[in-house]
Design a protein around this motif. Structure first.
Motif, mmCIF file in Angstrom:
data_model
loop_
_atom_site.group_PDB
_atom_site.id
_atom_site.type_symbol
_atom_site.label_atom_id
_atom_site.label_comp_id
_atom_site.label_asym_id
_atom_site.label_seq_id
_atom_site.Cartn_x
_atom_site.Cartn_y
_atom_site.Cartn_z
ATOM 1 N N GLN A 1 0.831 -1.208 0.000
ATOM 2 C CA GLN A 1 0.000 0.000 0.000
ATOM 3 C C GLN A 1 0.866 1.260 0.000
ATOM 4 N N ALA A 2 1.941 1.256 0.775
ATOM 5 C CA ALA A 2 2.825 2.430 0.838
ATOM 6 C C ALA A 2 3.515 2.679 -0.499
ATOM 7 N N ILE A 3 3.893 1.612 -1.196
ATOM 8 C CA ILE A 3 4.498 1.775 -2.525
ATOM 9 C C ILE A 3 3.471 2.373 -3.484
ATOM 10 N N GLN A 4 2.253 1.888 -3.418
ATOM 11 C CA GLN A 4 1.182 2.453 -4.248
ATOM 12 C C GLN A 4 0.949 3.921 -3.888
ATOM 13 N N ASN A 5 0.931 4.222 -2.604
ATOM 14 C CA ASN A 5 0.776 5.613 -2.167
ATOM 15 C C ASN A 5 1.882 6.484 -2.748
ATOM 16 N N HIS A 6 3.115 5.990 -2.728
ATOM 17 C CA HIS A 6 4.251 6.738 -3.272
ATOM 18 C C HIS A 6 4.018 7.036 -4.753
ATOM 19 N N ARG A 7 3.585 6.033 -5.471
ATOM 20 C CA ARG A 7 3.379 6.192 -6.913
ATOM 21 C C ARG A 7 2.252 7.171 -7.225
ATOM 22 N N GLU A 8 1.245 7.218 -6.339
ATOM 23 C CA GLU A 8 0.100 8.094 -6.570
ATOM 24 C C GLU A 8 0.239 9.455 -5.902
ATOM 25 N N GLY A 9 1.314 9.660 -5.140
ATOM 26 C CA GLY A 9 1.522 10.936 -4.474
ATOM 27 C C GLY A 9 0.696 11.113 -3.217
ATOM 28 N N ASP A 10 0.134 10.028 -2.679
ATOM 29 C CA ASP A 10 -0.620 10.099 -1.428
ATOM 30 C C ASP A 10 0.364 10.121 -0.263
ATOM 31 N N VAL A 11 0.298 11.139 0.570
ATOM 32 C CA VAL A 11 1.307 11.307 1.611
ATOM 33 C C VAL A 11 0.863 10.838 2.993
ATOM 34 N N PHE A 12 -0.400 10.455 3.144
ATOM 35 C CA PHE A 12 -0.876 9.971 4.432
ATOM 36 C C PHE A 12 -1.855 8.835 4.227
#
Length: 141
Positions: A125-136
């Motif tokens: 999930q954190a890798i996906q967040n990184h790719r999508e620019g989601d910071v929290f």
């Protein structure tokens, strides 16, 4: 009641579209599954200092504070409550090696579009967040 849970830092070593993953072994926590290099913050230690220490301890490279970029933070619950910082390591000195073979039985670069099926779910999930620019993110609640 005040929070007293562990805080960890996870390192995203990225080259082109690949990310470095490590398969856990002999730790008692999710052995046989992939994560990214990571570790707990020590008391009185900054997130960047912990990232630099963990990079050297786990994969044998040196990183400078200015080469560490914030990716995201995750508040999660998985048995216990935790806060995880995820950082993107933009440059490093030295060659990446498995510096903790007693805790990791494989390091490998994987395509971020084709992560191993047995990667730890919150790390995925954190890798996906990184790719999508989601910071929290909040995970497991």
């Amino acid at each position: 009641m005040r929070a007293t849970f562990p805080v960890t830092v996870h390192l995203f070593f990225i080259r082109e579209d690949q990310i470095l993953v490590a398969r856990r072994a002999n730790t008692g926590y999710r052995d046989g599954e992939y994560s990214v290099p990571a570790g707990h913050l020590d008391g009185g230690e900054t997130v960047r200092a912990a990232a630099a220490r963990e990079a050297e301890e786990e994969v044998g490279v040196r990183i400078e504070a200015e080469d560490i970029r914030f990716s995201s933070v995750m508040h999660r619950i998985e048995g216990d409550e935790r806060v995880d910082f995820f950082v993107h390591v933009q440059r490093w000195q030295g060659e990446i090696v498995n510096a903790e073979p007693d805790k990791c039985d494989e390091l490998r670069w994987v395509d971020m579009d084709d992560l191993p099926g047995n990667i730890i779910p919150y790390v995925r999930q954190a890798i996906q967040n990184h790719r999508e620019g989601d910071v929290f993110d909040e995970f497991g609640w």
